[in-house]
Write an enzyme that holds these catalytic residues in place. Structure first.
Site, PDB file in Angstrom:
ATOM      1  N   ARG A  14       1.868  -5.080   6.177  1.00  0.00           N
ATOM      2  CA  ARG A  14       1.209  -4.031   5.389  1.00  0.00           C
ATOM      3  C   ARG A  14       2.052  -2.770   5.435  1.00  0.00           C
ATOM      4  O   ARG A  14       2.490  -2.338   6.508  1.00  0.00           O
ATOM      5  CB  ARG A  14      -0.196  -3.733   5.938  1.00  0.00           C
ATOM      6  CG  ARG A  14      -0.894  -2.661   5.102  1.00  0.00           C
ATOM      7  CD  ARG A  14      -2.335  -2.430   5.463  1.00  0.00           C
ATOM      8  NE  ARG A  14      -2.938  -1.532   4.489  1.00  0.00           N
ATOM      9  CZ  ARG A  14      -4.211  -1.558   4.119  1.00  0.00           C
ATOM     10  NH1 ARG A  14      -5.014  -2.441   4.640  1.00  0.00           N
ATOM     11  NH2 ARG A  14      -4.687  -0.707   3.227  1.00  0.00           N
ATOM     12  N   HIS A  29       2.769   3.365  -8.900  1.00  0.00           N
ATOM     13  CA  HIS A  29       2.568   1.947  -9.219  1.00  0.00           C
ATOM     14  C   HIS A  29       3.795   1.396  -9.969  1.00  0.00           C
ATOM     15  O   HIS A  29       4.234   0.275  -9.724  1.00  0.00           O
ATOM     16  CB  HIS A  29       1.314   1.761 -10.081  1.00  0.00           C
ATOM     17  CG  HIS A  29       0.038   2.117  -9.365  1.00  0.00           C
ATOM     18  ND1 HIS A  29      -0.215   1.748  -8.073  1.00  0.00           N
ATOM     19  CD2 HIS A  29      -1.069   2.815  -9.770  1.00  0.00           C
ATOM     20  CE1 HIS A  29      -1.415   2.202  -7.704  1.00  0.00           C
ATOM     21  NE2 HIS A  29      -1.944   2.849  -8.716  1.00  0.00           N
ATOM     22  N   GLY A  87       0.035   5.518  -4.341  1.00  0.00           N
ATOM     23  CA  GLY A  87      -0.570   6.799  -4.702  1.00  0.00           C
ATOM     24  C   GLY A  87       0.030   7.936  -3.879  1.00  0.00           C
ATOM     25  O   GLY A  87       0.396   8.988  -4.421  1.00  0.00           O
ATOM     26  N   ARG A  88       0.168   7.711  -2.556  1.00  0.00           N
ATOM     27  CA  ARG A  88       0.715   8.758  -1.688  1.00  0.00           C
ATOM     28  C   ARG A  88       2.176   9.054  -2.018  1.00  0.00           C
ATOM     29  O   ARG A  88       2.634  10.191  -1.967  1.00  0.00           O
ATOM     30  CB  ARG A  88       0.574   8.353  -0.214  1.00  0.00           C
ATOM     31  CG  ARG A  88      -0.788   8.694   0.360  1.00  0.00           C
ATOM     32  CD  ARG A  88      -1.079   7.934   1.613  1.00  0.00           C
ATOM     33  NE  ARG A  88      -1.388   6.546   1.328  1.00  0.00           N
ATOM     34  CZ  ARG A  88      -1.445   5.594   2.240  1.00  0.00           C
ATOM     35  NH1 ARG A  88      -1.171   5.873   3.488  1.00  0.00           N
ATOM     36  NH2 ARG A  88      -1.755   4.360   1.891  1.00  0.00           N
ATOM     37  N   ASN A 148     -10.597  -2.541  -6.078  1.00  0.00           N
ATOM     38  CA  ASN A 148      -9.817  -1.699  -7.006  1.00  0.00           C
ATOM     39  C   ASN A 148     -10.497  -1.535  -8.366  1.00  0.00           C
ATOM     40  O   ASN A 148     -10.187  -0.605  -9.108  1.00  0.00           O
ATOM     41  CB  ASN A 148      -8.404  -2.260  -7.215  1.00  0.00           C
ATOM     42  CG  ASN A 148      -7.488  -2.107  -6.023  1.00  0.00           C
ATOM     43  OD1 ASN A 148      -6.531  -2.864  -5.844  1.00  0.00           O
ATOM     44  ND2 ASN A 148      -7.746  -1.127  -5.171  1.00  0.00           N
ATOM     45  N   SER A 157      -8.263  -4.965   5.111  1.00  0.00           N
ATOM     46  CA  SER A 157      -8.831  -4.623   3.798  1.00  0.00           C
ATOM     47  C   SER A 157      -9.224  -5.843   2.961  1.00  0.00           C
ATOM     48  O   SER A 157      -8.824  -5.957   1.792  1.00  0.00           O
ATOM     49  CB  SER A 157      -7.863  -3.730   3.014  1.00  0.00           C
ATOM     50  OG  SER A 157      -7.640  -2.531   3.692  1.00  0.00           O
ATOM     51  N   ARG A 175      -5.035  -1.991   8.806  1.00  0.00           N
ATOM     52  CA  ARG A 175      -6.251  -2.764   8.499  1.00  0.00           C
ATOM     53  C   ARG A 175      -5.896  -3.948   7.613  1.00  0.00           C
ATOM     54  O   ARG A 175      -4.822  -3.988   7.012  1.00  0.00           O
ATOM     55  CB  ARG A 175      -7.301  -2.008   7.702  1.00  0.00           C
ATOM     56  CG  ARG A 175      -7.389  -0.560   7.732  1.00  0.00           C
ATOM     57  CD  ARG A 175      -8.515  -0.114   6.798  1.00  0.00           C
ATOM     58  NE  ARG A 175      -7.923   0.606   5.676  1.00  0.00           N
ATOM     59  CZ  ARG A 175      -7.510   1.856   5.772  1.00  0.00           C
ATOM     60  NH1 ARG A 175      -7.637   2.518   6.894  1.00  0.00           N
ATOM     61  NH2 ARG A 175      -6.952   2.445   4.735  1.00  0.00           N
ATOM     62  N   SER A 234      -7.264  -5.577  -5.903  1.00  0.00           N
ATOM     63  CA  SER A 234      -8.409  -6.124  -5.145  1.00  0.00           C
ATOM     64  C   SER A 234      -9.704  -5.998  -5.943  1.00  0.00           C
ATOM     65  O   SER A 234      -9.774  -5.238  -6.914  1.00  0.00           O
ATOM     66  CB  SER A 234      -8.560  -5.367  -3.819  1.00  0.00           C
ATOM     67  OG  SER A 234      -9.008  -4.048  -4.068  1.00  0.00           O
ATOM     68  N   ASP A 276       0.835  -1.201   0.000  1.00  0.00           N
ATOM     69  CA  ASP A 276       0.000   0.000   0.000  1.00  0.00           C
ATOM     70  C   ASP A 276       0.870   1.250   0.000  1.00  0.00           C
ATOM     71  O   ASP A 276       1.977   1.240   0.531  1.00  0.00           O
ATOM     72  CB  ASP A 276      -0.899  -0.039   1.259  1.00  0.00           C
ATOM     73  CG  ASP A 276      -2.047   0.949   1.165  1.00  0.00           C
ATOM     74  OD1 ASP A 276      -2.295   1.497   0.068  1.00  0.00           O
ATOM     75  OD2 ASP A 276      -2.697   1.171   2.198  1.00  0.00           O
ATOM     76  N   GLY A 277       0.336   2.313  -0.578  1.00  0.00           N
ATOM     77  CA  GLY A 277       0.994   3.617  -0.494  1.00  0.00           C
ATOM     78  C   GLY A 277       1.575   4.123  -1.804  1.00  0.00           C
ATOM     79  O   GLY A 277       2.258   5.156  -1.813  1.00  0.00           O
TER      80      GLY A 277
HETATM   81  C1  FPP Z   1      -1.992   0.252  -3.265  1.00  0.00           C
HETATM   82  O1  FPP Z   1      -1.502   1.568  -3.326  1.00  0.00           O
HETATM   83  C2  FPP Z   1      -1.466  -0.516  -4.362  1.00  0.00           C
HETATM   84  C3  FPP Z   1      -2.214  -1.024  -5.385  1.00  0.00           C
HETATM   85  C4  FPP Z   1      -3.672  -0.847  -5.463  1.00  0.00           C
HETATM   86  C5  FPP Z   1      -1.600  -1.757  -6.477  1.00  0.00           C
HETATM   87  C6  FPP Z   1      -0.420  -2.600  -6.136  1.00  0.00           C
HETATM   88  C7  FPP Z   1       0.389  -2.758  -7.348  1.00  0.00           C
HETATM   89  C8  FPP Z   1       1.740  -2.746  -7.421  1.00  0.00           C
HETATM   90  C9  FPP Z   1       2.581  -2.659  -6.237  1.00  0.00           C
HETATM   91  C10 FPP Z   1       2.467  -2.808  -8.708  1.00  0.00           C
HETATM   92  C11 FPP Z   1       2.051  -3.837  -9.674  1.00  0.00           C
HETATM   93  C12 FPP Z   1       2.039  -5.209  -9.132  1.00  0.00           C
HETATM   94  C13 FPP Z   1       2.692  -6.227  -9.684  1.00  0.00           C
HETATM   95  C14 FPP Z   1       2.531  -7.574  -9.125  1.00  0.00           C
HETATM   96  C15 FPP Z   1       3.596  -6.076 -10.822  1.00  0.00           C
HETATM   97  P1  FPP Z   1      -2.552   2.751  -3.463  1.00  0.00           P
HETATM   98  O2  FPP Z   1      -2.652   3.108  -4.890  1.00  0.00           O
HETATM   99  O3  FPP Z   1      -3.833   2.380  -2.802  1.00  0.00           O
HETATM  100  O4  FPP Z   1      -1.818   3.864  -2.643  1.00  0.00           O
HETATM  101  P2  FPP Z   1      -2.496   5.008  -1.773  1.00  0.00           P
HETATM  102  O5  FPP Z   1      -3.229   4.330  -0.652  1.00  0.00           O
HETATM  103  O6  FPP Z   1      -1.319   5.801  -1.311  1.00  0.00           O
HETATM  104  O7  FPP Z   1      -3.401   5.783  -2.697  1.00  0.00           O
END
Ligand code: FPP
Length: 244
Positions: free
Chosen positions: A183, A32, A18-19, A63, A191, A189, A60, A15-16
């Site tokens: 996490r 990403h 986006g931030r 998502n 999730s 959490r 998920s 997670d994280g």
């Molecule tokens: C959560 O961060 C991350 C995801 C929804 C996607 C996870 C994907 C990757 C790590 C890269 C691709 C995966 C593979 C297996 C190649 P968020 O976008 O929810 O971050 P935020 O909570 O800061 O907005």
């Protein structure tokens, strides 16, 4: 010093992204992309140190509700990752499984996943279990449906179904219960992640955002994991007897 125990099944909620991007005034997709590079490093490291199963929460069920562009980008990133990494995973003897409602994925993504699973299917090292289009509740609902179908067809008797038998209807039932769940990004959490197999896992939370995650955090989490007493609802004395 406590001896370092390597969890048989390590699961990570990445997670994280986006931030991480927002902090740098970048679009979320850059987070990403950076996150995918970290996946590469962590797969390599955990396979090297003897983790048997690594489950990563890559996409998920929830998502799917993200903006269409971001969903499309994540699908392409997963395809790109598998195309690029499959040779190296093969060299490292890594096997691939994918857990989730994969029938919802775009045809191209599903085809690349199927080819990668097939190419790595004979490997005997670490199993990388990617959760894609995955929800913990959906997994349990899908399991209940599969079981009900067999009951209706008269192939199994409902009274014979107990916890372990029901577990066999989960996605990729060979994947054992989670030992340690990490996490990133400071959220505390679950999730909707691996609800069935997380029943007795140890939890480790780090404030580090996934694109900044590295093997040092794995080492720290394993050190903490090694110091925990896991009792699975039993007493210390019973656990000591089980170890003998
Ligand atoms: C959560 O961060 C991350 C995801 C929804 C996607 C996870 C994907 C990757 C790590 C890269 C691709 C995966 C593979 C297996 C190649 P968020 O976008 O929810 O971050 P935020 O909570 O800061 O907005």
């Amino acid at each position: 010093m406590t001896e370092i125990k390597i969890p048989e099944h390590l699961a990570i909620i990445m997670d994280g992204n986006g931030r991480w991007a927002k902090k740098r005034d970048l679009a979320r997709i850059f987070g990403h992309r950076q996150g995918a590079d970290v996946v590469h490093d962590i797969v390599q490291y955990t396979s090297d140190i003897g983790v048997k199963y690594l489950t990563l929460y890559a996409f998920s069920m929830e998502n799917w509700l993200r903006p269409k562009d971001e969903v499309g980008f994540l699908m392409k990133l997963i395809e790109e990752y598998l195309n690029k990494e499959v040779e190296e995973m093969d060299k490292n003897n890594v096997r691939l499984l994918v857990s989730g409602r994969t029938h919802l994925l775009p045809d191209e993504t599903r085809e690349i996943i199927e080819q990668s699973i097939e190419k790595l299917s004979k490997n005997t090292g670490m199993v990388l279990n990617l959760c894609i289009s995955y929800g913990g509740r959906s997994e349990i609902v899908d399991a209940a449906r599969k079981m009900a179908e067999l009951v209706i067809q008269g192939e199994i008797e409902l009274t014979k179904i107990e916890r372990d038998e029901f577990g066999q209807f989960m996605y990729n039932p060979e994947v054992p219960d989670i030992d340690l769940l990490i996490r990133s990004s400071g959220e505390i959490r679950i999730s909707n992640f691996m609800l069935w197999r997380a029943a007795y896992c140890e939890l480790y939370f780090t404030d580090t955002l996934w694109p900044d995650f590295d093997k040092k955090i794995i080492d720290e989490a394993f050190a903490e994991y090694s110091s925990r007493a896991r009792r699975f609802g039993m007493t210390d004395e019973q656990m000591a007897d089980e170890d003998e």
